[in-house]
Design an enzyme around this catalytic site. Sequence first.
Site, short mmCIF file in Angstrom:
data_model
loop_
_atom_site.label_atom_id
_atom_site.label_comp_id
_atom_site.label_asym_id
_atom_site.label_seq_id
_atom_site.Cartn_x
_atom_site.Cartn_y
_atom_site.Cartn_z
N THR A 164 26.46 90.23 -19.29
CA THR A 164 25.84 91.93 -18.20
C THR A 164 25.40 91.57 -16.78
O THR A 164 24.47 89.94 -16.55
CB THR A 164 24.04 92.25 -18.97
N ARG A 192 28.95 102.89 -28.93
CA ARG A 192 27.41 102.32 -28.69
C ARG A 192 26.74 102.28 -27.12
O ARG A 192 27.47 101.89 -26.83
CB ARG A 192 28.19 100.78 -29.27
N1 ASP Z 1 22.08 93.75 -23.67
C1 ASP Z 1 23.72 93.55 -23.40
C2 ASP Z 1 24.06 94.20 -23.96
O1 ASP Z 1 23.54 94.68 -25.69
C3 ASP Z 1 25.04 92.10 -23.42
C4 ASP Z 1 23.88 91.21 -23.03
O2 ASP Z 1 23.31 91.58 -22.21
O3 ASP Z 1 24.65 90.43 -22.60
O4 ASP Z 1 24.54 95.56 -24.15
#
Ligand code: ASP
Length: 300
Positions: A164, A192
């Site tokens: 992210t 999702r």
């Molecule tokens: N937190 C993000 C999500 O669940 C993924 C990530 O940060 O790696 O979409």
Amino acid sequence: MSAALLVHGGAGAIGAADPTRLATARAGLARALAAGARALADGAPALAAAEAAVRALEDDPAFNAGRGSALTRAGTVEMDAAVMDGSTGAAGAVACVGGLRHPVHAARLVLERTPHVLLVGPAARLFAVEAGAEACAEDELVTERARADLARALARADAALRGTVGAVARDRDGRLAAATSTGGLSGKRCGRVGDSPLIGSGTWADRRCAISATGDGELFIRTAFAHRVASAISHGALSAAAAEAALAAVARMGGGGGCLVLGRDGDGSAHQAADMFRGAWSPGAGARVAVLGGEPLAPA
Ligand code: ASP
């Protein structure tokens, strides 16, 4: 009051063993810091600086946001993003959007042009494009690496963590802001939504602190992660202790990740269980980046 900026490009299973990937990530973090720092130096508010840094990371195919986003199990792009202005408590977010070059800008448009906090799906995209966000074809967001990651995630029959991006900023008037943007998890179900666009989970800012998180989204939602950190700080905890305690709560549930925390003074800090692409800028220290877990920040 002095300006400061922190950025991240994801934590955990990010391919830290690959030197080319690490070098690419360092360069991308440096570009994002430069974009946010330029905004702060020009006197832009914290929210605009956080957005500028995240836009640079969304443009960079090395990170899981905008171009380079992780793909759903159907091979489509469904991005999530949020912004929060700590000086006003205003927030905006989009979830499950495709065909936008900068989802973080769409989130800012939700904040500025609607009475709502979160818009989702095709209607969110339509709103953003009508409000001036840059549309693009889905194909322009899809990279070879995202396709390869999807193939790996599908072979394992589960969704894989893919990172992210985020930024927290403080402007010279002391305002704090947070911005987070992601393609989510490789191989996720269509529809999702992760923690990034949920205010208080992956993103938070108030008058005391600004937080942007990355990690196992479902657990960051279930722990009300970012608000948990902010709440501990409001009760007198130091930001490091607050972040470590919240990450420990995620770890107890079997997950991991990291976060940025920036307060009313100081340069802020990044906290993570494993490796994390991260960077910091302040007028005194300049731009510094790190990618591995225990690695100290070094000049970019
Ligand atoms: N937190 C993000 C999500 O669940 C993924 C990530 O940060 O790696 O979409």
